[in-house]
Design a protein around this motif. Structure first.
Motif, mmCIF file in Angstrom:
data_model
loop_
_atom_site.group_PDB
_atom_site.id
_atom_site.type_symbol
_atom_site.label_atom_id
_atom_site.label_comp_id
_atom_site.label_asym_id
_atom_site.label_seq_id
_atom_site.Cartn_x
_atom_site.Cartn_y
_atom_site.Cartn_z
ATOM 1 N N LEU A 63 0.824 -1.003 0.040
ATOM 2 C CA LEU A 63 -0.093 -0.040 -0.062
ATOM 3 C C LEU A 63 0.816 1.294 -0.016
ATOM 4 O O LEU A 63 0.640 2.097 -0.700
ATOM 5 N N GLU A 64 1.805 1.251 0.958
ATOM 6 C CA GLU A 64 2.862 2.531 0.862
ATOM 7 C C GLU A 64 3.677 2.643 -0.507
ATOM 8 O O GLU A 64 3.461 3.797 -0.829
ATOM 9 N N ASN A 65 4.143 1.744 -1.097
ATOM 10 C CA ASN A 65 4.909 1.747 -2.045
ATOM 11 C C ASN A 65 3.987 2.090 -3.273
ATOM 12 O O ASN A 65 4.309 2.858 -4.342
ATOM 13 N N HIS A 66 2.629 1.600 -3.284
ATOM 14 C CA HIS A 66 1.720 1.899 -4.546
ATOM 15 C C HIS A 66 1.649 3.267 -4.347
ATOM 16 O O HIS A 66 1.481 3.926 -5.466
ATOM 17 N N PHE A 67 1.362 4.117 -3.243
ATOM 18 C CA PHE A 67 1.011 5.419 -3.126
ATOM 19 C C PHE A 67 2.481 6.246 -3.635
ATOM 20 O O PHE A 67 2.006 7.098 -4.446
ATOM 21 N N PHE A 68 3.464 5.733 -3.204
ATOM 22 C CA PHE A 68 4.655 6.449 -3.674
ATOM 23 C C PHE A 68 4.946 6.466 -5.160
ATOM 24 O O PHE A 68 5.569 7.225 -5.661
ATOM 25 N N LEU A 69 4.697 5.229 -5.705
ATOM 26 C CA LEU A 69 4.904 5.060 -7.229
ATOM 27 C C LEU A 69 3.983 6.037 -7.776
ATOM 28 O O LEU A 69 4.381 6.575 -8.801
ATOM 29 N N LYS A 70 2.797 5.754 -7.321
ATOM 30 C CA LYS A 70 1.645 6.472 -8.152
ATOM 31 C C LYS A 70 1.900 8.221 -8.059
ATOM 32 O O LYS A 70 2.052 8.864 -9.250
ATOM 33 N N LYS A 81 -6.177 7.877 -4.065
ATOM 34 C CA LYS A 81 -6.889 6.552 -3.934
ATOM 35 C C LYS A 81 -5.795 5.463 -3.037
ATOM 36 O O LYS A 81 -6.618 4.907 -2.060
ATOM 37 N N ALA A 82 -4.751 5.249 -3.413
ATOM 38 C CA ALA A 82 -3.562 4.511 -2.741
ATOM 39 C C ALA A 82 -3.820 4.770 -1.319
ATOM 40 O O ALA A 82 -3.555 4.246 -0.587
ATOM 41 N N ALA A 83 -3.383 6.333 -1.130
ATOM 42 C CA ALA A 83 -3.233 6.842 0.200
ATOM 43 C C ALA A 83 -4.434 6.451 1.144
ATOM 44 O O ALA A 83 -4.413 6.038 2.285
ATOM 45 N N ASP A 84 -5.667 6.632 0.547
ATOM 46 C CA ASP A 84 -7.058 6.437 1.318
ATOM 47 C C ASP A 84 -7.284 4.901 1.447
ATOM 48 O O ASP A 84 -7.434 4.564 2.537
ATOM 49 N N ASP A 85 -6.787 4.001 0.588
ATOM 50 C CA ASP A 85 -6.729 2.714 0.837
ATOM 51 C C ASP A 85 -5.668 2.297 2.092
ATOM 52 O O ASP A 85 -5.823 1.476 2.999
ATOM 53 N N TRP A 86 -4.319 2.982 2.045
ATOM 54 C CA TRP A 86 -3.404 2.861 3.050
ATOM 55 C C TRP A 86 -3.961 2.911 4.432
ATOM 56 O O TRP A 86 -3.861 2.432 5.394
ATOM 57 N N VAL A 87 -4.669 4.116 4.353
ATOM 58 C CA VAL A 87 -5.223 4.735 5.713
ATOM 59 C C VAL A 87 -6.518 3.948 6.199
ATOM 60 O O VAL A 87 -6.469 3.583 7.448
ATOM 61 N N LEU A 98 -0.223 10.870 7.551
ATOM 62 C CA LEU A 98 0.518 12.117 6.944
ATOM 63 C C LEU A 98 0.402 12.245 5.483
ATOM 64 O O LEU A 98 0.083 13.723 5.128
ATOM 65 N N VAL A 99 0.747 11.319 4.777
ATOM 66 C CA VAL A 99 0.576 11.535 3.402
ATOM 67 C C VAL A 99 -0.731 12.001 2.679
ATOM 68 O O VAL A 99 -0.769 12.639 1.686
ATOM 69 N N THR A 100 -1.664 11.401 3.383
ATOM 70 C CA THR A 100 -3.090 11.581 3.067
ATOM 71 C C THR A 100 -3.465 13.097 3.329
ATOM 72 O O THR A 100 -3.950 14.099 2.691
ATOM 73 N N ALA A 101 -2.964 13.353 4.629
ATOM 74 C CA ALA A 101 -3.172 14.993 4.880
ATOM 75 C C ALA A 101 -2.493 15.753 4.062
ATOM 76 O O ALA A 101 -3.030 17.038 3.686
#
Length: 188
Positions: A63-70, A81-87, A98-101
């Protein structure tokens, strides 16, 4: 470093893990994504991560790496969307919160960002030496500043600065008070 030196061997091992050795685990997809990222193939790394997420939708590394790659690919909707899934799957992940914020602050959706930041502050209130604590206090101060809540902004920024978060120390609310204090000391 070992992974980048392994080259094709990393992909062979990743496939073996995915198909034979650990087909119900995400480890092969993690390895493949890391190897692809090292080869500067972020689109392919995203595909590997998404394949892994089909096996385990809650895998925090994926989930974390999905966010950062996107985010790296400038796919802001996908990153959001990846950040929302992560949280969603890891509601106590201070990094995810924090990244979502930050994404919400970037879109000037301050009221939506503040609960995530407050959650980080709440989670880390007893572990003030954690780097995310000072960062969350700084971000809370920045949000309050953007919303013209000067007193709350100043309190959060000063607290973040006191913990050594340098960006907070550079804010005009903190610097202004430091200048006033220095002036008062010089008058004495």
């Amino acid at each position: 470093q070992e992974l980048s030196e392994a080259g094709e061997k990393a992909f062979i091992l990743a496939r073996a893990l995915q198909v034979e050795l650990a087909p119900n685990s995400t480890i092969g997809y993690r390895l493949e994504a890391q190897a692809l990222r090292l080869q500067n193939q972020p689109e392919q790394a995203v595909k590997a991560i998404e394949s892994g997420l089909k096996i385990d939708t809650t895998d925090e590394w994926l989930l974390e790496n999905h966010f950062f790659l996107k985010l790296n690919l400038k796919d802001l909707a996908g990153a959001s969307k990846a950040a929302d899934d992560w949280v969603h799957f890891h509601p106590n992940s201070t990094k995810g919160l924090l990244v979502t914020a930050y994404l919400k602050v970037n879109d000037k959706r301050y009221a939506e960002a503040l609960p995530n930041v407050q959650r980080v502050i709440q989670i880390l209130a007893k572990r003030t030496d954690e780097p995310h604590y000072g960062e969350a206090l700084n971000l809370a101060g920045q949000i309050h500043w953007a919303q013209n809540h000067k007193e709350q902004a100043e309190a959060h920024l000063k607290q973040a600065c006191g913990l050594g978060f340098q960006q907070a120390c550079l804010h005009e609310l903190v610097r202004g008070n430091a200048s006033q204090n220095e002036t008062q000391l010089q008058k004495r």
